[in-house]
Write a protein that holds these residues in place. Sequence first.
Motif, PDB file in Angstrom:
ATOM      1  N   THR A   1     -10.226 -97.085  16.849  1.00  0.00           N
ATOM      2  CA  THR A   1     -10.831 -95.929  16.193  1.00  0.00           C
ATOM      3  C   THR A   1     -11.143 -94.891  17.254  1.00  0.00           C
ATOM      4  N   GLY A   2     -11.511 -93.722  16.804  1.00  0.00           N
ATOM      5  CA  GLY A   2     -11.921 -92.703  17.758  1.00  0.00           C
ATOM      6  C   GLY A   2     -13.419 -92.806  17.999  1.00  0.00           C
ATOM      7  N   ILE A   3     -13.890 -91.875  18.782  1.00  0.00           N
ATOM      8  CA  ILE A   3     -15.318 -91.805  19.055  1.00  0.00           C
ATOM      9  C   ILE A   3     -15.924 -90.809  18.076  1.00  0.00           C
ATOM     10  N   VAL A   4     -17.071 -91.164  17.524  1.00  0.00           N
ATOM     11  CA  VAL A   4     -17.729 -90.244  16.600  1.00  0.00           C
ATOM     12  C   VAL A   4     -18.486 -89.194  17.410  1.00  0.00           C
ATOM     13  N   ARG A   5     -18.152 -87.951  17.155  1.00  0.00           N
ATOM     14  CA  ARG A   5     -18.786 -86.857  17.899  1.00  0.00           C
ATOM     15  C   ARG A   5     -19.539 -85.946  16.940  1.00  0.00           C
ATOM     16  N   ASP A   6     -20.434 -85.151  17.498  1.00  0.00           N
ATOM     17  CA  ASP A   6     -21.117 -84.189  16.643  1.00  0.00           C
ATOM     18  C   ASP A   6     -20.271 -82.919  16.576  1.00  0.00           C
ATOM     19  N   LYS A   7     -20.777 -81.934  15.855  1.00  0.00           N
ATOM     20  CA  LYS A   7     -19.971 -80.729  15.647  1.00  0.00           C
ATOM     21  C   LYS A   7     -19.659 -80.022  16.957  1.00  0.00           C
TER      22      LYS A   7
ATOM     23  N   THR B   1     -11.444 -87.688   8.129  1.00  0.00           N
ATOM     24  CA  THR B   1     -10.834 -87.062   9.307  1.00  0.00           C
ATOM     25  C   THR B   1     -10.762 -88.039  10.458  1.00  0.00           C
ATOM     26  N   SER B   2     -10.338 -89.262  10.197  1.00  0.00           N
ATOM     27  CA  SER B   2     -10.298 -90.185  11.321  1.00  0.00           C
ATOM     28  C   SER B   2      -8.989 -90.942  11.422  1.00  0.00           C
ATOM     29  N   PRO B   3      -7.905 -90.228  11.704  1.00  0.00           N
ATOM     30  CA  PRO B   3      -6.682 -90.965  11.974  1.00  0.00           C
ATOM     31  C   PRO B   3      -6.886 -91.850  13.201  1.00  0.00           C
ATOM     32  N   ALA B   4      -6.183 -92.964  13.256  1.00  0.00           N
ATOM     33  CA  ALA B   4      -6.373 -93.923  14.343  1.00  0.00           C
ATOM     34  C   ALA B   4      -6.335 -93.245  15.700  1.00  0.00           C
ATOM     35  N   GLY B   5      -7.288 -93.591  16.551  1.00  0.00           N
ATOM     36  CA  GLY B   5      -7.272 -93.118  17.926  1.00  0.00           C
ATOM     37  C   GLY B   5      -7.750 -91.691  18.109  1.00  0.00           C
ATOM     38  N   ASN B   6      -7.967 -90.987  17.005  1.00  0.00           N
ATOM     39  CA  ASN B   6      -8.481 -89.629  17.149  1.00  0.00           C
ATOM     40  C   ASN B   6      -9.993 -89.641  17.047  1.00  0.00           C
ATOM     41  N   ASP B   7     -10.640 -88.834  17.834  1.00  0.00           N
ATOM     42  CA  ASP B   7     -12.071 -88.726  17.719  1.00  0.00           C
ATOM     43  C   ASP B   7     -12.422 -88.140  16.368  1.00  0.00           C
ATOM     44  N   LEU B   8     -13.605 -88.484  15.918  1.00  0.00           N
ATOM     45  CA  LEU B   8     -14.025 -88.018  14.612  1.00  0.00           C
ATOM     46  C   LEU B   8     -15.148 -87.012  14.771  1.00  0.00           C
ATOM     47  N   PRO B   9     -14.840 -85.745  14.558  1.00  0.00           N
ATOM     48  CA  PRO B   9     -15.893 -84.744  14.647  1.00  0.00           C
ATOM     49  C   PRO B   9     -16.703 -84.810  13.362  1.00  0.00           C
ATOM     50  N   PHE B  10     -17.824 -85.489  13.419  1.00  0.00           N
ATOM     51  CA  PHE B  10     -18.560 -85.771  12.201  1.00  0.00           C
ATOM     52  C   PHE B  10     -19.355 -84.572  11.727  1.00  0.00           C
ATOM     53  N   ASP B  11     -19.326 -84.390  10.440  1.00  0.00           N
ATOM     54  CA  ASP B  11     -20.020 -83.283   9.825  1.00  0.00           C
ATOM     55  C   ASP B  11     -20.529 -83.801   8.482  1.00  0.00           C
ATOM     56  N   GLU B  12     -21.788 -83.586   8.218  1.00  0.00           N
ATOM     57  CA  GLU B  12     -22.329 -84.079   6.952  1.00  0.00           C
ATOM     58  C   GLU B  12     -21.589 -83.515   5.764  1.00  0.00           C
ATOM     59  N   ALA B  13     -20.967 -82.351   5.955  1.00  0.00           N
ATOM     60  CA  ALA B  13     -20.205 -81.747   4.856  1.00  0.00           C
ATOM     61  C   ALA B  13     -19.132 -82.708   4.349  1.00  0.00           C
ATOM     62  N   LEU B  14     -18.658 -83.586   5.240  1.00  0.00           N
ATOM     63  CA  LEU B  14     -17.637 -84.546   4.828  1.00  0.00           C
ATOM     64  C   LEU B  14     -18.213 -85.559   3.841  1.00  0.00           C
ATOM     65  N   CYS B  15     -19.454 -85.966   4.091  1.00  0.00           N
ATOM     66  CA  CYS B  15     -20.104 -86.890   3.158  1.00  0.00           C
ATOM     67  C   CYS B  15     -20.367 -86.182   1.835  1.00  0.00           C
TER      68      CYS B  15
END
Length: 883
Positions: free
Chosen positions: A533-539, A573-587
């Motif tokens: 998986t990628g690393i979960v990052r903030d905006k 937004t988390s294809p394998a190996g890509n970091d995940l720029p997490f945004d609550e908007a996604l939830c």
Amino acid sequence: MEVSAKYNPAEIEDKWYAYWMDHRLFHSEPDEREPYTIVIPPPNVTGVLHMGHMLNNTIQDVLVRRARMQGKNACWVPGTDHASIATEARVVAKLAGEGIRKSDLSREQFVEQAWEWTRKHGGIILEQLKKLGASCDWDRVNFTMNEAYSRSVIRVFVDLFNKGKIYRGVRMVNWDPKALTAVSDEEVVHKEVQGTLYYIRYKIKESTSATGDDYCVVATTRPETIMGDTAVAIHPNDPKNARLRGKTVIVPLINREVPIIEDEYIDIEFGTGCLKVTPAHDVNDYLLGEKHCLEAIDVFNDDGTLSEKAQLYVGQDRFAVREQIVKDLDAAGLLEKTERYAHNVGFSERTDVAIEPKLSMQWFVKMGELAEPALEAMMNNEVMLHPAKFKNTYRHWMETIKDWCISRQLWWGHRIPAWYLPDGRFVVAADAADALKQAKALTKNKSLTETDLQQDGDCLDTWFSSWLWPIAVFDPEVPGSGEDVDPNIDLQYYYPTSDLVTAPEILFFWVARMLMAGYEWAGGYPFKNVYLTGIVRDKAGRKMSKSLGNSPDPLTLIERYGADGVRMGMLLTSPAGNDLPFDEALCEQGRNFCNKIWNAFRLLNGWQADSSLPQPAHSAQAGEWFRQVLRKAAADIDDDFSKYRLSEALMALYKLFWDDFCAWYLEIIKPPAGQAIDQKTLDTARLFFDYLMRLLHPFMPFISEEIWQHLNPRRDGESLMTQPQPYADSFDDSCLARFEVIRQAIAAIRTIRQMRSIAPKEPLALYVKGEADAHLFPLLQKMANLSVIVPGTPEGGCNVASFLVGTTEFLVPLGAKINLDDERLKLQADLEYQQKFVASVKHKLSNTGFVQNAPEQVIALERKKQADGEARIKAIEEQLKTL
RNA sequence: GGGAGUUUAGCUCAGCUGGUUUAGAGCAUCUGCCUUACAAGCAGAGGGUCGGGGGUUCGAAUCCCUCAACUCCCACCA
């Protein structure tokens, strides 16, 4: 049944999780089905759920649930890791809060404190995973410090020792002065820091200078180590320092005489070309010391303060001493100058203090032979990495692998099974009794007792236990003693596991070592696929971490958006190996999707069926079309999963449900307000809904279960969880294409209405010129609200809005509602576009190189483009004339 | 210092065994709608010379070279 207008996840999620647990639907036992196994990357036993866990475990749950629905015997083994350094640090901190130092307690007392802490906080994280919907087999919870598991760890140590792959020796290790333990190379994080390079004068003993002021100048970043200097080194071919050859210099402040040595390692260009050599406190200096037979003087205590051997500043902290010694050197006229200097310093991953290279006695595993099969497996694709781009990194690491320092000066963990004899020799044994037996044999002294033996005080690195995870969770008796002949059923059935889902940061710590352990003790690879998986990052792109405080609380998110909503948010937004720029908007998007599904169900649920009603043509057509849409979707999703493209599979599902099913299918079959629906259409729609819930279940288990249970009466214990997953099937492409034409026509008519402010309720007439599939006209008529559909062109010709789909012309007479100028402008723009297009195609076709070299199909396609384009131009021109 | 990767619409990403109209999706934006499942909604619309430059080819987002920016991994030059 009363159904609320808004989807309310909290209640429903608890209800179904309890139902799944009550009916033991997560539990797996070996049987004749094909197994599908995942072992969870065990989180720290006292950890709390963070966003990385959320992502990681959502992915695992999707894979497990899908496999289960595909008829496999799915087993997801949960558990926790004792995490020696992290947990010990927490316990130390907790005790400190009570005014107790670790040294105040005996080892047994401290370990008991740690167990208490573990009992209190351990497993919290597993409870949190349940909120997420994780379908782990909770009867199989494991822990790396369980009794059986621990025995396995010890046996592995003994086995490796007997094979000559474990040795003990004094080596330069990475010392963490805060945790008071050695750490492995992998646990050291290098950071660039802005430091100072100090130029210090070492007086030359043999100086012939009249004033006696003859110095050699040494550049160092660590003046506090000079008390440990045992030489100064120069390059043999360094002309500017040639005068120093064979001389002796005097270490400042302590006035120790040390020799000038010559070694090619020295960089002539760096600093003054003179290097102070401190074998006890620098890895390179250590190597130089070994080569030139220099004494190593360790001037530090374990906690980073200066030791008696330093003679000066005894008991003071290394950084305080650095400041002080610079002042003292300066006062003595021995500080030539200072320069600002950026360099890399190693920090402890766990405690974030600067690592002190330190000589000490430690235990090591020889890695060379162990690494070979683990490298080979990845290179020949016996084990697949997703994404494969990490293969290079993996290979590089495995090829240059160094021995693994496995001893830690900690109390919380598996104690090293080595016992020291009074004479200093030692034996390695699985337990004290065996150790005594060996000791007697070794010393030929039958009167030895257990009290004569002293067990090694160190613990094993945490990863020395977790590298056995995929084996030990099934059979903690591995490696066997050789006498045990019963093959373990669980290990035979579940091993090797199917997929491992983890973060790229622990590819070396854990993944590589599990592969080694698998080949060494379980006869083969521990997992077939590794999904990184990628690393979960903030905006802002920063890694989410507790220390930055930029990580949302997962449980709050679940409360706010529902577990299904958060799961979708993590996966979008988390294809394998890509970091995940997490945004609550996604939830939020996930929550909105749940609501959409819920309302679609409410619509369907509210329809009254009338069995006397015939099925309208448009509903029958919609059914034919949507059946093909579903088949294609199942095939697409299968394909996505085969490539571990979970995000894309979910997105496909999202569009399938929202656009195809809701916006088109349901809208087509929707009966007029207040009227009943025909039985056949309703049955078909329910069937489609059922099918959609099956596809959706791995991603959004709660809402899909809730709706599936409502769709038809179910027996107690029945669950969508164990229903068959739709599988890829062939589909009718031409059916989809025919519908597409009609869909475009409907959209175009809606645009015409919008542009001219014609209400959707106002019926319009439609003329169709050219080829069109009349079969779907009833559907077109309903969705576009058309009074009639007539072949040909309207009488009189003017006051018509028109559009093209493919080469078919559609005309909508609008009478007075039309503004002829606007219409002309629109047609002009369209004409221009088409002309440009045809020109570009013509240009291509006039290129002899193209016509000669391109494949026939490609040329035919271009010809068709040209013909179609020209037909459209003609149609537009005619339309312009009539206006 | 070495290695790997990324750079496509405002954001996040597909597309990359070269050719399926003049590059797609979701979100965001804009316009019109509280139409009796859903305003957490419906119907539309706009938006990119595919990081810059060069090359190979009939044809390049896709292959090669080069430059730039960013990211990650590995590495003990005091």
